[in-house]
Design a protein around this motif. Structure first.
Motif, PDB file in Angstrom:
ATOM      1  N   GLU A   1      -2.563  -2.446   8.729  1.00 48.27           N
ATOM      2  CA  GLU A   1      -1.078  -2.046   7.699  1.00 48.27           C
ATOM      3  C   GLU A   1      -0.188  -1.150   8.485  1.00 48.27           C
ATOM      4  O   GLU A   1       0.928  -1.382   8.466  1.00 48.27           O
ATOM      5  CB  GLU A   1      -1.613  -1.515   6.657  1.00 48.27           C
ATOM      6  CG  GLU A   1      -2.725  -2.298   5.419  1.00 48.27           C
ATOM      7  CD  GLU A   1      -3.140  -1.562   4.583  1.00 48.27           C
ATOM      8  OE1 GLU A   1      -3.235  -2.062   3.417  1.00 48.27           O
ATOM      9  OE2 GLU A   1      -3.692  -0.439   4.593  1.00 48.27           O
TER      10      GLU A   1
ATOM     11  N   ASN B   1       0.787  -1.001  -0.051  1.00 47.15           N
ATOM     12  CA  ASN B   1      -0.164  -0.040   0.059  1.00 47.15           C
ATOM     13  C   ASN B   1       0.972   1.296  -0.014  1.00 47.15           C
ATOM     14  O   ASN B   1       1.506   1.463   0.901  1.00 47.15           O
ATOM     15  CB  ASN B   1      -0.953   0.014   1.133  1.00 47.15           C
ATOM     16  CG  ASN B   1      -1.930   1.179   1.250  1.00 47.15           C
ATOM     17  OD1 ASN B   1      -1.806   2.052   0.394  1.00 47.15           O
ATOM     18  ND2 ASN B   1      -2.799   1.021   2.270  1.00 47.15           N
TER      19      ASN B   1
ATOM     20  N   ILE C   1      -5.446   3.745   4.763  1.00 43.57           N
ATOM     21  CA  ILE C   1      -4.482   2.813   5.575  1.00 43.57           C
ATOM     22  C   ILE C   1      -5.544   2.325   6.750  1.00 43.57           C
ATOM     23  O   ILE C   1      -5.780   3.061   7.423  1.00 43.57           O
ATOM     24  CB  ILE C   1      -3.413   3.547   6.102  1.00 43.57           C
ATOM     25  CG1 ILE C   1      -2.593   4.212   4.728  1.00 43.57           C
ATOM     26  CG2 ILE C   1      -2.465   2.480   6.616  1.00 43.57           C
ATOM     27  CD1 ILE C   1      -1.388   5.067   5.074  1.00 43.57           C
TER      28      ILE C   1
ATOM     29  N   VAL D   1       1.261   4.171   2.761  1.00 44.60           N
ATOM     30  CA  VAL D   1       2.085   4.096   3.838  1.00 44.60           C
ATOM     31  C   VAL D   1       3.298   5.078   3.664  1.00 44.60           C
ATOM     32  O   VAL D   1       3.917   5.526   4.678  1.00 44.60           O
ATOM     33  CB  VAL D   1       2.635   2.812   3.963  1.00 44.60           C
ATOM     34  CG1 VAL D   1       3.710   2.614   4.976  1.00 44.60           C
ATOM     35  CG2 VAL D   1       1.351   1.762   4.678  1.00 44.60           C
TER      36      VAL D   1
END
Length: 394
Positions: free
Chosen positions: A39, A2, A35, A5
């Motif tokens: 995560e 992702n 997010i 991040v």
């Protein structure tokens, strides 16, 4: 992976909170759009695990951390740096690239490194981190390393393999044939594309068993960190048929202890035996794993206390790859002698002795710690003895 991040606000949060209680983060709703809390926790846990194991990754901004199991399974910076000293040349194929720690350090010694990782997510993470670390000579491929090798026309200077010791059907395994990939099964393919192979295996693998499973073994490197064996490294050279050299390395807090010998010479080596003298020596874990019991005694001119005790002694203090002690007293092992010691605290080690440390502590009410070291062992007269000593300062 992702990419949200990597945004500045998230990165600042990770930098500030990496040592926080991740459960508190997991139970709260994420403050960042795109997010989720899981995560975030992955990044926090990953950074925390890298603090000591991978300090370069820990200190570098915008590193993306994979699931913690991948960090647990990767080489440490210490061992990866060591492996890089073994290789050289224009090309190296890392068949089991993982997070890319080994590939990164190989890239400092080899012109072009090819990093293969079958896990697509982990491959993307490794590629991103190579870019962040400004590593321009590593080419990443999301593919099984041996499939890549089979379809490649390149002859590599080195091929590196770190087989997974988690078999889907057998669980955690140690024999090479049970690991993934099965290196012994594919050695013909491997040697069709290289002359030099470096294999990392479990520290629990028996050296004799590894030699039987592999071919053309030239060197075995046994790496320990603070007296705990972490990796066995096997150097294979196509058609090699000479003596096998075993190199032991222990990274202590203050120095790097090294010792090497040829495995065939261990059987021929002669070692003196004696009763305990003025100084006592305990080999480090790498030497014990190597089975260099006679070779180390002969090379360093120290006497062995018993064939099976693996403790050594001398009248004068010697440099030795392990712990060194000054002997103050030697007693016969019996209840009266133990009571006369009047010790309530001591560091206890047993070597070639019928009782274990826990039972001795319980029987004589001796707590762990202090400056006194007690070695419970057997001497050359087959007598049970206790050697009372203090550690020689470095």
């Amino acid at each position: 992976m992702n990419k949200e991040v990597l945004k500045t606000g998230v990165q600042e949060f990770i930098e500030k909170k990496w040592n926080t209680d991740t459960m508190s983060v997991l139970l709260k709703k994420s403050a960042f759009t795109g997010i989720n809390s899981k995560e975030l926790v992955q990044q926090l846990e990953g950074k925390k695990k890298c603090n000591r194991k991978l300090p370069l990754w820990f200190a570098t901004p915008k590193i993306y951390y994979p699931k913690k199991i991948h960090i647990e399974q990767t080489s440490s910076e210490i061992t990866a740096r060591y492996k890089a000293q073994i290789v050289a040349g224009n090309s190296l194929l890392d068949c089991t690239g993982g997070l890319g720690v080994d590939s990164y350090f190989f890239s400092k010694k080899v012109t072009q490194v090819f990093h293969c990782e079958i896990d697509a997510e982990l491959s993307k993470i490794a590629q991103h981190n190579f870019e962040v670390l400004e590593t321009k000579n590593v080419q990443t491929t999301t593919q099984n390393g041996l499939d890549y090798l089979a379809n490649s026309d390149t002859n590599f200077d080195w091929i590196y393999i770190d087989p997974s010791r988690r078999n889907k059907t057998k669980g955690k395994v140690f024999y090479l044939a049970d690991c993934l990939p099965d290196v012994p099964k594919h050695l013909d393919l491997i040697f069709n594309k290289t002359t030099n192979v470096l294999i990392k295996t479990s520290p629990l693998l028996d050296l004799s068993m590894g030699c039987k499973e592999l071919q053309f073994v030239k060197e075995i490197h046994i790496i320990a960190i603070q007296n705990e064996v972490k990796e066995l490294l096997w150097v294979l050279e196509k058609d090699y048929a000479d003596s096998l050299c075993v190199k032991t390395i222990n990274y202590s807090k203050t120095e790097i202890e090294t010792f090497q010998f040829y495995r065939s010479d261990e059987h021929k080596a002669t070692v003196n035996f004696s009763l305990p003298l003025h100084y006592l020596y305990e080999p480090n874990a790498a030497i014990l794993k190597a089975g260099a019991f006679k070779a180390v005694g002969q090379a360093l001119d120290v006497s062995k206390l018993h064939e099976h005790s693996h403790l050594y002694s001398s009248d004068t203090l010697k440099a030795f790859p392990g712990r060194r002690f000054q002997i103050h007293e030697i007693i016969s092992y019996n209840k009266k002698s133990m009571r006369n010691l009047q010790l309530t605290k001591a560091n206890i080690t047993t070597r070639n002795f019928p009782e274990n440390v826990a039972s001795i502590r319980k029987k004589y009410k001796i707590k762990d710690g202090g400056n006194m070291y007690l070695f419970f062992t057997t001497n050359i007269k087959d007598e049970r003895i206790v050697i009372c000593c203090t550690k020689v300062s470095e």
